[in-house]
Write an enzyme that holds these catalytic residues in place. Structure first.
Site, PDB file in Angstrom:
ATOM      1  N   SER A 154      20.056  15.499  34.266  1.00 24.24           N
ATOM      2  CA  SER A 154      21.070  16.626  34.055  1.00 24.24           C
ATOM      3  C   SER A 154      22.415  16.048  34.562  1.00 24.24           C
ATOM      4  O   SER A 154      22.830  14.929  34.473  1.00 24.24           O
ATOM      5  CB  SER A 154      20.491  17.820  34.761  1.00 24.24           C
ATOM      6  OG  SER A 154      21.804  19.142  34.446  1.00 24.24           O
ATOM      7  N   ARG A 224      23.582  32.356  39.094  1.00 20.40           N
ATOM      8  CA  ARG A 224      22.388  31.780  38.964  1.00 20.40           C
ATOM      9  C   ARG A 224      21.617  32.267  37.876  1.00 20.40           C
ATOM     10  O   ARG A 224      20.658  31.772  37.055  1.00 20.40           O
ATOM     11  CB  ARG A 224      21.695  31.926  40.468  1.00 20.40           C
ATOM     12  CG  ARG A 224      20.333  31.235  40.384  1.00 20.40           C
ATOM     13  CD  ARG A 224      20.398  29.652  40.231  1.00 20.40           C
ATOM     14  NE  ARG A 224      19.303  28.854  40.487  1.00 20.40           N
ATOM     15  CZ  ARG A 224      19.050  27.500  40.327  1.00 20.40           C
ATOM     16  NH1 ARG A 224      20.168  27.000  39.771  1.00 20.40           N
ATOM     17  NH2 ARG A 224      17.955  26.895  40.437  1.00 20.40           N
ATOM     18  N   ASP A 319      15.341  21.357  25.066  1.00 21.11           N
ATOM     19  CA  ASP A 319      16.295  21.343  26.247  1.00 21.11           C
ATOM     20  C   ASP A 319      17.618  21.797  25.053  1.00 21.11           C
ATOM     21  O   ASP A 319      18.131  20.982  24.361  1.00 21.11           O
ATOM     22  CB  ASP A 319      16.560  20.055  26.776  1.00 21.11           C
ATOM     23  CG  ASP A 319      17.646  20.112  27.693  1.00 21.11           C
ATOM     24  OD1 ASP A 319      18.513  21.099  27.684  1.00 21.11           O
ATOM     25  OD2 ASP A 319      17.954  19.165  28.305  1.00 21.11           O
ATOM     26  N   HIS A 352      15.305  22.725  29.657  1.00 18.28           N
ATOM     27  CA  HIS A 352      16.123  21.697  30.481  1.00 18.28           C
ATOM     28  C   HIS A 352      15.523  21.354  31.763  1.00 18.28           C
ATOM     29  O   HIS A 352      15.582  20.267  32.140  1.00 18.28           O
ATOM     30  CB  HIS A 352      17.405  22.489  30.764  1.00 18.28           C
ATOM     31  CG  HIS A 352      18.625  21.377  31.205  1.00 18.28           C
ATOM     32  ND1 HIS A 352      18.874  20.125  30.924  1.00 18.28           N
ATOM     33  CD2 HIS A 352      19.205  21.422  32.521  1.00 18.28           C
ATOM     34  CE1 HIS A 352      19.623  19.246  31.859  1.00 18.28           C
ATOM     35  NE2 HIS A 352      19.720  20.353  32.945  1.00 18.28           N
ATOM     36  N   ASP A 353      14.490  22.402  32.075  1.00 11.76           N
ATOM     37  CA  ASP A 353      13.990  22.321  33.383  1.00 11.76           C
ATOM     38  C   ASP A 353      12.820  21.079  33.405  1.00 11.76           C
ATOM     39  O   ASP A 353      12.081  20.794  34.174  1.00 11.76           O
ATOM     40  CB  ASP A 353      13.233  23.415  33.802  1.00 11.76           C
ATOM     41  CG  ASP A 353      14.219  24.208  34.753  1.00 11.76           C
ATOM     42  OD1 ASP A 353      15.209  23.852  35.198  1.00 11.76           O
ATOM     43  OD2 ASP A 353      13.770  25.214  35.288  1.00 11.76           O
TER      44      ASP A 353
END
Length: 379
Positions: A154, A224, A319, A352-353
């Site tokens: 990232s 968040r 992602d 994305h994680d």
């Protein structure tokens, strides 16, 4: 029992720099500190060092655990250690908390010299280029003239790419994972909404909330929650939560009813309890500003013309924040410049994680590439 491939107990170190640091914005810090951790042993000619660059909410604690807090394992512990893809039997690995961070390095919550109060809103806006410059100064302090590899996922991957542009002779390999050559308008929009949640929190006080003894918890919590949604894939959320209700029935009110709501609020509350709001603003701005092609007439091929490293570029199928198409833009620019580049798109349901997850294919690609790197250095 501790697993044989666990690094084990680690401890943080602190580097103090008394030479002024000038940011891209023109702002200057007369003195600053970087907190970092190291794993493995630096070889005689200091050629086996790997720098790990962290993502938005990351820090220096990359692997291992602390003696007084065994449950606090590093954020990439599944990747780094003896016999793991980043093998600390072969490499000397460095993880650090970037300038502007809130985990020990000089940042907005640090006490400003002569002011006797935190920097707060006066802390300079930081860029990826600034981070790379500060990381190079740490390498100088450690006597490392060239990294065997610089890697990250990232925002960390963006730093790895920038290393090969800012210091092309100081990095032999770049591992850029789940990143992009610049943010899309949609990604900038997500970051702007997240920042506005913080900026409009009544407890923000223009970034000087430390002096008021408060924290803009509501804004940081919302920021968040929004960010976390973008890190997951639709399939991952559907598989884990679906439309499950906490109580098993509709409440016909605005309280938490769905399990996904409960999860997001838990993540938001947990994050807001330990992360600094000003640091969050700085990190998202650094994401927005990263664009190596901008100085080259928006031509990414020209931006990578000075690069000398070999590259491993990885993306993940689900992602959507940093899609595989964005990684392929990087690959194409590198190929245009006749760089040695390997590329893999990893099938994953984690969005994305995925770059943080245990994935056999992903880890095997990393392991295979780094075994090649290890053969270039004397252990």
């Amino acid at each position: 029992m501790v697993a044989s491939n666990c690094i084990g107990i680690v401890s943080a170190q602190r580097a103090i720099f008394d030479t002024p640091f000038t940011f891209r914005s023109g702002a200057v810090l007369t003195r600053y500190e970087l907190v970092y951790e190291t794993y493995g042993t630096l070889n005689a000619d200091k050629s086996n060092a790997i720098l790990v660059c962290h993502a938005l909410s990351g820090h220096h604690h990359v692997a291992g655990y602390y003696a007084d807090d065994p449950k606090n394992t590093g954020w990439w512990d599944n990747m780094i250690g003896p016999g793991k893809p980043v093998d600390t039997n072969k490499f000397f690995v460095i993880g650090l908390n970037n300038l502007g961070g809130c985990n020990g390095s000089t940042g907005p919550s640090s006490i400003a010299p002569l002011a006797d109060k935190p920097y707060g809103a006066s802390f300079p806006v930081v860029t990826v280029e600034d981070w790379v410059e500060s990381q190079a100064r740490l390498a100088d302090m450690l006597g490392i003239k060239q990294f065997a590899a610089v890697m990250g996922g990232s925002l960390g991957g963006m730093q790895a790419l920038q290393w090969s542009l800012s210091f092309p002779e100081r990095v032999r390999h770049v591992l850029a994972i789940a990143c992009a050559p610049h943010l899309t308008a949609e990604n900038i929009a997500f970051n702007d909404v997240a920042r506005n949640a913080i900026l409009t929190d009544p407890d923000f006080h223009g970034g000087n909330y430390y002096e008021h003894g408060v924290v803009p918890t509501r804004g940081l919590r919302l920021a968040r929650m929004l960010g976390h949604i973008t890190y997951l894939s639709d399939d991952a959320m559907a598989d884990k939560f679906g439309r499950s209700l906490r109580s098993g029935k509709l409440g016909y009110n605005y309280d938490i009813e769905f399990e996904i709501e409960s999860y997001l609020r838990y993540q938001g509350d947990k994050f807001a309890a330990y992360f600094d709001a000003n640091t969050y603003l700085l990190m998202t701005k650094a994401l927005d500003y990263f664009d190596p092609a901008r100085a080259c007439g928006d031509n990414l091929d020209k931006a990578f013309a000075a690069a000398r490293a070999d590259y491993l570029v990885l993306s993940f199928s689900t992602d959507w924040r940093f899609s595989p198409e964005r990684s392929r833009e990087i690959v194409n620019a590198l190929l245009h410049n006749r760089r040695n580049v390997s590329y893999a798109e990893i099938a994953s349901t984690h969005g994305h994680d995925s770059f943080l997850m245990q994935n056999e294919h992903y880890h095997e690609v990393m392991r295979t590439y780094l075994e090649r790197v290890a053969k270039e250095v004397a252990v």
